[in-house]
Design an enzyme around this catalytic site. Sequence first.
Site, PDB file in Angstrom:
ATOM      1  N   VAL A 190       0.827  -1.206   0.000  1.00  0.00           N
ATOM      2  CA  VAL A 190       0.000   0.000   0.000  1.00  0.00           C
ATOM      3  C   VAL A 190       0.864   1.261   0.000  1.00  0.00           C
ATOM      4  O   VAL A 190       0.667   2.172  -0.802  1.00  0.00           O
ATOM      5  CB  VAL A 190      -0.968  -0.008   1.211  1.00  0.00           C
ATOM      6  CG1 VAL A 190      -1.613   1.352   1.415  1.00  0.00           C
ATOM      7  CG2 VAL A 190      -2.038  -1.065   1.005  1.00  0.00           C
ATOM      8  N   THR A 239      -5.480  -0.517   7.409  1.00  0.00           N
ATOM      9  CA  THR A 239      -6.813  -0.945   7.827  1.00  0.00           C
ATOM     10  C   THR A 239      -6.799  -1.149   9.339  1.00  0.00           C
ATOM     11  O   THR A 239      -6.074  -2.014   9.840  1.00  0.00           O
ATOM     12  CB  THR A 239      -7.192  -2.253   7.103  1.00  0.00           C
ATOM     13  OG1 THR A 239      -7.072  -2.022   5.691  1.00  0.00           O
ATOM     14  CG2 THR A 239      -8.606  -2.681   7.433  1.00  0.00           C
ATOM     15  N   CYS A 273      -5.601  -9.464   3.066  1.00  0.00           N
ATOM     16  CA  CYS A 273      -6.684  -8.584   3.532  1.00  0.00           C
ATOM     17  C   CYS A 273      -7.960  -9.317   3.935  1.00  0.00           C
ATOM     18  O   CYS A 273      -8.382  -9.211   5.084  1.00  0.00           O
ATOM     19  CB  CYS A 273      -6.997  -7.548   2.463  1.00  0.00           C
ATOM     20  SG  CYS A 273      -5.661  -6.365   2.264  1.00  0.00           S
ATOM     21  N   LYS A 290      -7.940 -11.608   7.193  1.00  0.00           N
ATOM     22  CA  LYS A 290      -7.707 -10.882   8.455  1.00  0.00           C
ATOM     23  C   LYS A 290      -8.786  -9.833   8.718  1.00  0.00           C
ATOM     24  O   LYS A 290      -9.192  -9.633   9.858  1.00  0.00           O
ATOM     25  CB  LYS A 290      -6.309 -10.263   8.473  1.00  0.00           C
ATOM     26  CG  LYS A 290      -6.203  -8.845   7.967  1.00  0.00           C
ATOM     27  CD  LYS A 290      -4.817  -8.274   8.223  1.00  0.00           C
ATOM     28  CE  LYS A 290      -4.559  -7.056   7.352  1.00  0.00           C
ATOM     29  NZ  LYS A 290      -5.421  -5.922   7.599  1.00  0.00           N
TER      30      LYS A 290
HETATM   31  P1  NAD Z   1       3.174  -4.637   4.004  1.00  0.00           P
HETATM   32  O1  NAD Z   1       3.529  -5.653   5.030  1.00  0.00           O
HETATM   33  O2  NAD Z   1       3.414  -4.938   2.564  1.00  0.00           O
HETATM   34  O3  NAD Z   1       3.966  -3.279   4.305  1.00  0.00           O
HETATM   35  C1  NAD Z   1       4.059  -2.685   5.570  1.00  0.00           C
HETATM   36  C2  NAD Z   1       5.381  -1.949   5.655  1.00  0.00           C
HETATM   37  O4  NAD Z   1       5.385  -1.202   6.873  1.00  0.00           O
HETATM   38  C3  NAD Z   1       6.601  -2.866   5.689  1.00  0.00           C
HETATM   39  O5  NAD Z   1       7.515  -2.476   4.695  1.00  0.00           O
HETATM   40  C4  NAD Z   1       7.172  -2.659   7.102  1.00  0.00           C
HETATM   41  O6  NAD Z   1       8.584  -2.763   7.153  1.00  0.00           O
HETATM   42  C5  NAD Z   1       6.720  -1.247   7.392  1.00  0.00           C
HETATM   43  N1  NAD Z   1       6.704  -0.881   8.813  1.00  0.00           N
HETATM   44  C6  NAD Z   1       6.273  -1.624   9.868  1.00  0.00           C
HETATM   45  N2  NAD Z   1       6.409  -0.916  11.008  1.00  0.00           N
HETATM   46  C7  NAD Z   1       6.918   0.307  10.664  1.00  0.00           C
HETATM   47  C8  NAD Z   1       7.260   1.470  11.398  1.00  0.00           C
HETATM   48  N3  NAD Z   1       7.089   1.546  12.716  1.00  0.00           N
HETATM   49  N4  NAD Z   1       7.755   2.543  10.718  1.00  0.00           N
HETATM   50  C9  NAD Z   1       7.936   2.478   9.377  1.00  0.00           C
HETATM   51  N5  NAD Z   1       7.619   1.393   8.624  1.00  0.00           N
HETATM   52  C10 NAD Z   1       7.115   0.322   9.266  1.00  0.00           C
HETATM   53  O7  NAD Z   1       1.654  -4.260   4.254  1.00  0.00           O
HETATM   54  P2  NAD Z   1       0.563  -3.839   3.158  1.00  0.00           P
HETATM   55  O8  NAD Z   1       0.063  -5.024   2.457  1.00  0.00           O
HETATM   56  O9  NAD Z   1       1.094  -2.681   2.398  1.00  0.00           O
HETATM   57  O10 NAD Z   1      -0.614  -3.339   4.113  1.00  0.00           O
HETATM   58  C11 NAD Z   1      -0.518  -2.128   4.836  1.00  0.00           C
HETATM   59  C12 NAD Z   1      -1.881  -1.802   5.407  1.00  0.00           C
HETATM   60  O11 NAD Z   1      -2.798  -1.526   4.334  1.00  0.00           O
HETATM   61  C13 NAD Z   1      -2.517  -2.926   6.223  1.00  0.00           C
HETATM   62  O12 NAD Z   1      -3.259  -2.368   7.263  1.00  0.00           O
HETATM   63  C14 NAD Z   1      -3.449  -3.595   5.220  1.00  0.00           C
HETATM   64  O13 NAD Z   1      -4.538  -4.235   5.853  1.00  0.00           O
HETATM   65  C15 NAD Z   1      -3.923  -2.406   4.416  1.00  0.00           C
HETATM   66  N6  NAD Z   1      -4.340  -2.729   3.052  1.00  0.00           N
HETATM   67  C16 NAD Z   1      -3.621  -3.621   2.321  1.00  0.00           C
HETATM   68  C17 NAD Z   1      -4.002  -3.899   1.007  1.00  0.00           C
HETATM   69  C18 NAD Z   1      -3.250  -4.909   0.193  1.00  0.00           C
HETATM   70  O14 NAD Z   1      -3.796  -5.364  -0.824  1.00  0.00           O
HETATM   71  N7  NAD Z   1      -2.038  -5.281   0.564  1.00  0.00           N
HETATM   72  C19 NAD Z   1      -5.128  -3.254   0.448  1.00  0.00           C
HETATM   73  C20 NAD Z   1      -5.805  -2.331   1.218  1.00  0.00           C
HETATM   74  C21 NAD Z   1      -5.416  -2.066   2.527  1.00  0.00           C
END
Ligand code: NAD
Length: 444
Positions: free
Chosen positions: A18, A125, A262, A265
């Site tokens: 994201v 989320t 997504c 969870k």
């Molecule tokens: P991801 O695991 O791909 O990325 C999360 C990133 O955050 C990682 O690179 C991690 O190193 C970093 N991170 C963790 N703690 C941190 C901190 N304290 N400071 C800085 N960086 C930090 O996750 P994602 O799939 O991108 O999902 C992110 C959010 O978006 C989640 O809440 C997810 O539910 C939501 N979301 C995801 C999608 C999807 O399709 N992946 C779609 C919509 C919403």
Amino acid sequence: MTARPSEAPIGVIGVGYVGLVTGVCFATLGHHVVCMDIDEAKIALLRSGGVPIYEPGLAELMADARARLTFTTSAVELFDACRTLFVAVDTPPSPSGDADLTRIDAVIREVAARGGEHLLVMKSTVPVGTGDRVLAQLEAAGLEGIGYASNPEFLREGAAVDDVLHPDRIVIGAFDAADGDAVAALYEGVDAPVVRTTVPSAEMIKYASNAFLATKISFINEIANVCEHVGADVRTVAYGMGLDRRIGPSFLQAGIGYGGSCFPKDVQALKQLAGNSGYHFQLLNAVIEVNHLQKRLVVAKLKRRLGTLRGKRVALLGLTFKPHTDDLREAASIVLAARLLAEGAEVAACDPMVAPGGHPLFPGVEIVGGALDAVESADAVVLVTEWPEYVGLDWREVKGAMRGAHLIDGRNVLDVYAVRAAGLSYDGVGVDGAALRPVDAAER
Ligand code: NAD
């Protein structure tokens, strides 16, 4: 498509699926963006021009917008440069099923420690009530200068760039109207309805949307399972249902269930959220249960064809939770492979995004470089992920390499007649094998 660039760069905290797509798309709109992550290897790769995830079109956009993108592991650099901070850290499931907010809490601690004038925009989320909780934490720390808005993300992996640049809607919930205006202004140039609302409603729109889509999938999977008992073909049933504009055709593809980072969870988290507030969300229990069982039905179908699976060799085509992504989180393949191994089968697998050899999510599975290697001497083959290269396989060649002659189409996408003409048996999901009839191209 350009926006009026914000005066200060936009900050993005958490550069995953994201965060990275959000950052690159804002840069494409003309904004300067500072992307911060605690993962040093990821930031080093991004700085060198590499892209840590596979997402169609992302690498090209990133290269074009390179001059407006900064990647850093330094919170100091981020906070000094940016007033608006999009939070896109992961919120994985905790053992209780509630969303694990430890990464969000770490970000809030960082904000509280640094102070200053910032607008936090929650893209992750998070359960309904998180905004209220964060605001209370900030106020308790005397940080009245920090605003908060909820701006949930609806992108689909595999189509993320298009989804962010051409979304169905932009949802913005804010405690203060001016903060909501500031977030909306950043999206200038994106042609989509903007839903302005309260923070709890914005948070709920995200959960309710994902839970509804998951419900649609489990519903059609239940219909598929009944179709198998009564001799109907779920593909035609779904087509006929989807023509009704009140229903719509999307998310009516029966298969081996939903996965990914997504839906599983978020459905679980909404169920827990309701439970924590004293409400028993019964429907979601069924949605989750159906999804669990759907993967296991594949094993039952294999047993019907092969008898015991002990010593049998099964090839899995595809491991990612869907095509056009490298994401393996909560993929159906993980459960399927583990169940097959537990039944005593040998499992070979391939996926365009998974390197040959062993993989920690698939202990005991022989991961090979291509489909024809995977099916070599197999008694049965299961299409798990509908990557185009697997859908378009020459089934005669596949049959020629196999020891047995059974195929399970876990996604109902294969040409049944081509599969059968190759001498393979065909089992889909909710497709009555005995009564198969041609399906119009329009129904696929
Ligand atoms: P991801 O695991 O791909 O990325 C999360 C990133 O955050 C990682 O690179 C991690 O190193 C970093 N991170 C963790 N703690 C941190 C901190 N304290 N400071 C800085 N960086 C930090 O996750 P994602 O799939 O991108 O999902 C992110 C959010 O978006 C989640 O809440 C997810 O539910 C939501 N979301 C995801 C999608 C999807 O399709 N992946 C779609 C919509 C919403």
